[in-house]
Design an enzyme around this catalytic site. Structure first.
Site, PDB file in Angstrom:
ATOM      1  N   THR A 159       0.813  -1.222   0.000  1.00  0.00           N
ATOM      2  CA  THR A 159       0.000   0.000   0.000  1.00  0.00           C
ATOM      3  C   THR A 159       0.849   1.276   0.000  1.00  0.00           C
ATOM      4  OG1 THR A 159      -0.110  -0.094   2.416  1.00  0.00           O
ATOM      5  CG2 THR A 159      -1.931  -1.129   1.209  1.00  0.00           C
ATOM      6  N   SER A 218      18.407   0.826   2.616  1.00  0.00           N
ATOM      7  CA  SER A 218      18.312   2.275   2.418  1.00  0.00           C
ATOM      8  C   SER A 218      19.674   2.965   2.485  1.00  0.00           C
ATOM      9  CB  SER A 218      17.409   2.863   3.512  1.00  0.00           C
ATOM     10  OG  SER A 218      17.539   4.262   3.565  1.00  0.00           O
ATOM     11  N   GLU A 263      20.104   5.572   3.916  1.00  0.00           N
ATOM     12  CA  GLU A 263      20.232   6.114   5.276  1.00  0.00           C
ATOM     13  C   GLU A 263      21.270   5.339   6.085  1.00  0.00           C
ATOM     14  OE1 GLU A 263      18.634   8.691   7.396  1.00  0.00           O
ATOM     15  OE2 GLU A 263      18.595   9.448   5.348  1.00  0.00           O
ATOM     16  N   TYR A 304      15.804   4.569  12.641  1.00  0.00           N
ATOM     17  CA  TYR A 304      15.389   3.972  11.356  1.00  0.00           C
ATOM     18  C   TYR A 304      16.597   3.367  10.641  1.00  0.00           C
ATOM     19  CZ  TYR A 304      14.206   3.806   6.384  1.00  0.00           C
ATOM     20  OH  TYR A 304      14.044   3.400   5.075  1.00  0.00           O
ATOM     21  N   LYS A 319      17.318  -0.495   9.647  1.00  0.00           N
ATOM     22  CA  LYS A 319      17.568  -0.909   8.255  1.00  0.00           C
ATOM     23  C   LYS A 319      18.899  -1.649   8.143  1.00  0.00           C
ATOM     24  CE  LYS A 319      14.095   0.200   5.589  1.00  0.00           C
ATOM     25  NZ  LYS A 319      13.340  -0.831   4.879  1.00  0.00           N
TER      26      LYS A 319
HETATM   27  P1  NAP Z   1       6.064   3.950   2.461  1.00  0.00           P
HETATM   28  O1  NAP Z   1       5.316   4.676   1.389  1.00  0.00           O
HETATM   29  O2  NAP Z   1       6.184   4.549   3.806  1.00  0.00           O
HETATM   30  O3  NAP Z   1       5.370   2.493   2.589  1.00  0.00           O
HETATM   31  C1  NAP Z   1       5.637   1.657   3.690  1.00  0.00           C
HETATM   32  C2  NAP Z   1       4.705   0.465   3.608  1.00  0.00           C
HETATM   33  O4  NAP Z   1       4.920  -0.379   4.754  1.00  0.00           O
HETATM   34  C3  NAP Z   1       3.209   0.825   3.625  1.00  0.00           C
HETATM   35  O5  NAP Z   1       2.515  -0.075   2.790  1.00  0.00           O
HETATM   36  C4  NAP Z   1       2.831   0.585   5.077  1.00  0.00           C
HETATM   37  O6  NAP Z   1       1.454   0.337   5.283  1.00  0.00           O
HETATM   38  C5  NAP Z   1       3.650  -0.668   5.339  1.00  0.00           C
HETATM   39  N1  NAP Z   1       3.816  -0.962   6.758  1.00  0.00           N
HETATM   40  C6  NAP Z   1       4.225  -0.152   7.758  1.00  0.00           C
HETATM   41  N2  NAP Z   1       4.258  -0.803   8.933  1.00  0.00           N
HETATM   42  C7  NAP Z   1       3.865  -2.082   8.675  1.00  0.00           C
HETATM   43  C8  NAP Z   1       3.675  -3.241   9.458  1.00  0.00           C
HETATM   44  N3  NAP Z   1       3.888  -3.223  10.787  1.00  0.00           N
HETATM   45  N4  NAP Z   1       3.269  -4.400   8.858  1.00  0.00           N
HETATM   46  C9  NAP Z   1       3.007  -4.424   7.525  1.00  0.00           C
HETATM   47  N5  NAP Z   1       3.151  -3.346   6.719  1.00  0.00           N
HETATM   48  C10 NAP Z   1       3.575  -2.190   7.290  1.00  0.00           C
HETATM   49  O7  NAP Z   1       7.536   3.603   1.967  1.00  0.00           O
HETATM   50  P2  NAP Z   1       8.159   3.594   0.491  1.00  0.00           P
HETATM   51  O8  NAP Z   1       8.686   4.945   0.198  1.00  0.00           O
HETATM   52  O9  NAP Z   1       7.217   2.951  -0.425  1.00  0.00           O
HETATM   53  O10 NAP Z   1       9.431   2.660   0.718  1.00  0.00           O
HETATM   54  C11 NAP Z   1       9.339   1.240   0.581  1.00  0.00           C
HETATM   55  C12 NAP Z   1      10.456   0.597   1.374  1.00  0.00           C
HETATM   56  O11 NAP Z   1      11.712   1.067   0.899  1.00  0.00           O
HETATM   57  C13 NAP Z   1      10.450   0.913   2.868  1.00  0.00           C
HETATM   58  O12 NAP Z   1      10.963  -0.223   3.532  1.00  0.00           O
HETATM   59  C14 NAP Z   1      11.423   2.060   3.006  1.00  0.00           C
HETATM   60  O13 NAP Z   1      11.964   2.100   4.305  1.00  0.00           O
HETATM   61  C15 NAP Z   1      12.443   1.677   1.964  1.00  0.00           C
HETATM   62  N6  NAP Z   1      13.184   2.759   1.335  1.00  0.00           N
HETATM   63  C16 NAP Z   1      12.525   3.832   0.804  1.00  0.00           C
HETATM   64  C17 NAP Z   1      13.233   4.822   0.146  1.00  0.00           C
HETATM   65  C18 NAP Z   1      12.537   6.002  -0.496  1.00  0.00           C
HETATM   66  O14 NAP Z   1      13.224   6.976  -0.811  1.00  0.00           O
HETATM   67  N7  NAP Z   1      11.241   5.931  -0.735  1.00  0.00           N
HETATM   68  C19 NAP Z   1      14.638   4.717   0.020  1.00  0.00           C
HETATM   69  C20 NAP Z   1      15.265   3.601   0.564  1.00  0.00           C
HETATM   70  C21 NAP Z   1      14.533   2.615   1.202  1.00  0.00           C
HETATM   71  P3  NAP Z   1       0.391   1.562   5.409  1.00  0.00           P
HETATM   72  O15 NAP Z   1       0.094   1.991   3.988  1.00  0.00           O
HETATM   73  O16 NAP Z   1      -0.750   0.925   6.089  1.00  0.00           O
HETATM   74  O17 NAP Z   1       1.055   2.648   6.196  1.00  0.00           O
HETATM   75  O1  F7E Z   2      13.999  14.195   4.613  1.00  0.00           O
HETATM   76  C1  F7E Z   2      15.165  17.514   5.637  1.00  0.00           C
HETATM   77  C2  F7E Z   2      15.409  16.391   6.602  1.00  0.00           C
HETATM   78  O2  F7E Z   2      12.020  12.939   5.423  1.00  0.00           O
HETATM   79  C3  F7E Z   2      14.999  14.596   3.714  1.00  0.00           C
HETATM   80  C4  F7E Z   2      12.797   7.921   3.576  1.00  0.00           C
HETATM   81  O3  F7E Z   2      12.152   7.427   2.420  1.00  0.00           O
HETATM   82  O4  F7E Z   2      14.735   8.522   2.298  1.00  0.00           O
HETATM   83  C5  F7E Z   2      13.758   9.041   3.176  1.00  0.00           C
HETATM   84  O5  F7E Z   2      14.364   9.554   4.356  1.00  0.00           O
HETATM   85  C6  F7E Z   2      15.819  15.739   4.318  1.00  0.00           C
HETATM   86  C7  F7E Z   2      16.293  15.481   5.750  1.00  0.00           C
HETATM   87  O6  F7E Z   2      13.634  11.854   3.795  1.00  0.00           O
HETATM   88  C8  F7E Z   2      11.947  18.945   6.505  1.00  0.00           C
HETATM   89  O7  F7E Z   2      16.038  16.850   7.795  1.00  0.00           O
HETATM   90  C9  F7E Z   2      13.950  19.669   6.102  1.00  0.00           C
HETATM   91  O8  F7E Z   2      17.630  15.872   5.891  1.00  0.00           O
HETATM   92  O9  F7E Z   2      12.144  13.609   2.991  1.00  0.00           O
HETATM   93  P1  F7E Z   2      12.841  13.166   4.216  1.00  0.00           P
HETATM   94  P2  F7E Z   2      14.854  11.070   4.467  1.00  0.00           P
HETATM   95  O10 F7E Z   2      14.999  11.376   5.896  1.00  0.00           O
HETATM   96  O11 F7E Z   2      16.044  11.288   3.586  1.00  0.00           O
HETATM   97  C10 F7E Z   2      15.530   7.457   2.839  1.00  0.00           C
HETATM   98  C11 F7E Z   2      16.494   6.998   1.762  1.00  0.00           C
HETATM   99  C12 F7E Z   2      14.725   6.362   3.428  1.00  0.00           C
HETATM  100  O12 F7E Z   2      15.120   5.199   3.410  1.00  0.00           O
HETATM  101  C13 F7E Z   2      13.539   6.771   4.243  1.00  0.00           C
HETATM  102  O13 F7E Z   2      12.627   5.684   4.365  1.00  0.00           O
HETATM  103  O14 F7E Z   2      14.975  16.879   4.378  1.00  0.00           O
HETATM  104  N1  F7E Z   2      13.984  18.336   5.963  1.00  0.00           N
HETATM  105  N2  F7E Z   2      12.726  20.087   6.439  1.00  0.00           N
HETATM  106  C14 F7E Z   2      12.757  17.851   6.197  1.00  0.00           C
HETATM  107  N3  F7E Z   2      12.261  16.587   6.165  1.00  0.00           N
HETATM  108  C15 F7E Z   2      10.944  16.414   6.420  1.00  0.00           C
HETATM  109  N4  F7E Z   2      10.416  15.157   6.368  1.00  0.00           N
HETATM  110  N5  F7E Z   2      10.120  17.472   6.748  1.00  0.00           N
HETATM  111  C16 F7E Z   2      10.578  18.758   6.809  1.00  0.00           C
HETATM  112  O15 F7E Z   2       9.825  19.697   7.078  1.00  0.00           O
END
Ligand code: NAP
Ligand code: F7E
Length: 336
Positions: A10, A130, A132, A153, A157
């Protein structure tokens, strides 16, 4: 027909991966967790009622915190490929709920791997690792860069990543870890910075909001376009050998640059609208992420296609299109 199971179906990536696999002719099964309101909005384009006998998309209740639900589903479905995308994925929130984050985002990976080892019958496994995990490591970051996580987080990861490698080495499982750098889209959660900025730029332009509060504007990220990244996940599972890959664009930009580009796209001066709210600062932030995606380019033939400015514009345009009609025309009329 190949069968895939997606946890986190989702979410942003889960919805794009579902569309990608359905187009490839897969039968797709997804895990959704129980919620008091509908949480399947991102799948609206592909989900049909389960009474529709032609549907090849199936959703099941389970949770990464519940090992028995995972084992039961894996045993019943017997997928060829498992994509573990579920996580508490918000870095800032992980400082507020660290224990829960480590349970779901970290131990949850172990639960899926254990279930797979016991009842998975040789299914191939993708782990959503990730960038991160690199945290304060000096850029550019590749598969050989040492990790230095900066949040609960990222620590969770890193456990998920290490246990995936461990299960591959210990049990010979076809388990891959994709170390993905930030990837964004109009389906990104509203509290991640790119979506927050794109939404605010469109809404301020449309007269619906006046200000945008942000935290650290100097952080730099390697931002790509999410639909392209799910193809890389699939490619990893089609190789002869299971390996780990860094996926990113090889370009880095600051949050400030994202803001400037988004507001410029709607013809506004960002300095007039953006204010700093220290509540959005993190106890420890990641200053700079920059991918070295050479291994993915050479071995998977994967490269990003959508550049930074194009990404910002498509996100702002999607937010403008989502405005109520009068505000949308106001936004368009004023756009330069
Ligand atoms: P997202 O939009 O936050 O989606 C997270 C998904 O995990 C949602 O379907 C959520 O369900 C589900 N979830 C959360 N807690 C759960 C639980 N306890 N049991 C089962 N499902 C659960 O994340 P995304 O951006 O698509 O990212 C997908 C994956 O890649 C994540 O693991 C994220 O950490 C990782 N990742 C993302 C990025 C990025 O830039 N997007 C980069 C590197 C790694 P609900 O819809 O109900 O909340
Ligand atoms: O923040 C700065 C904040 O929350 C990016 C997740 O998908 O990517 C994501 O993590 C930057 C940070 O993403 C705001 O401090 C400033 O430096 O969009 P973000 P993230 O933390 O990089 C990684 C790869 C993952 O794996 C994670 O799941 O932006 N920032 N002002 C802010 N960030 C947020 N959220 N909100 C602010 O107002």
């Amino acid at each position: 027909m190949k069968r895939a199971l997606i946890t986190g179906i989702t979410g942003q990536d889960g919805s794009y991966l579902t569309e990608f696999l359905l187009k490839k002719g897969y039968e797709v099964h997804g895990i959704k967790r129980r919620s008091s309101s509908f949480n399947t909005g991102r799948l609206d384009g592909v989900y049909s009622d389960w009474h529709d006998s032609t549907s090849t998309l199936f959703l099941h209740f389970a949770d990464l915190a519940d090992a028995s639900s995972l084992a039961n589903l894996l045993g019943d479905i017997q997928p060829d490929e498992v994509y573990n995308l579920a996580a508490q994925s918000h870095v800032r929130v992980s400082f507020e709920i660290p224990e829960y984050t480590c349970d779901v985002t970290g131990t949850g990976v172990l639960r899926v791997l254990e279930a797979l080892r016991r009842v998975g019958d040789g299914a191939r496994y993708y782990q959503a690792s990730s960038s991160e995990m690199f945290g304060s490591a000096i850029p550019p970051q590749s598969e050989t860069t040492p990790f230095h996580p900066r949040s609960p987080y990222a620590c969770a990861k890193l456990f998920g990543h290490a246990i995936t490698v461990n299960y591959r080495e210990s049990y010979g499982m076809f388990a891959c870890s994709g170390i993905l750098f930030n990837h964004e889209s109009p389906r990104r959660g509203e509290t991640f910075v790119t979506r927050k900025i794109a939404r605010a730029a469109a809404r301020i332009k449309g007269g619906l909001e006046q200000r945008l509060f942000l935290g650290n504007l100097d952080a730099r990220r390697d931002w790509g376009y999410a639909p392209e990244y799910v193809e890389a996940m699939w490619l990893m599972l089609q190789q002869d050998q299971p390996r780990d890959y860094v996926i990113g664009t090889g370009e880095t930009h600051s949050v400030k640059e994202f803001v400037a580009c988004a507001f410029e796209h709607v013809g506004l001066e960002w300095q007039k609208y953006v204010q700093i709210d220290p509540r959005y600062y993190r106890p420890a932030d990641v200053d700079i992420l920059l991918a070295d995606p050479d291994k993915a380019r050479i071995e998977l033939g994967w490269t990003h296609k959508t550049g930074f400015r194009e990404l910002v514009k498509l996100m702002v345009d999607a937010e403008t299109a989502a405005l109520p009609a009068p505000e949308r025309s106001l936004g368009r009329a004023r756009a330069v």
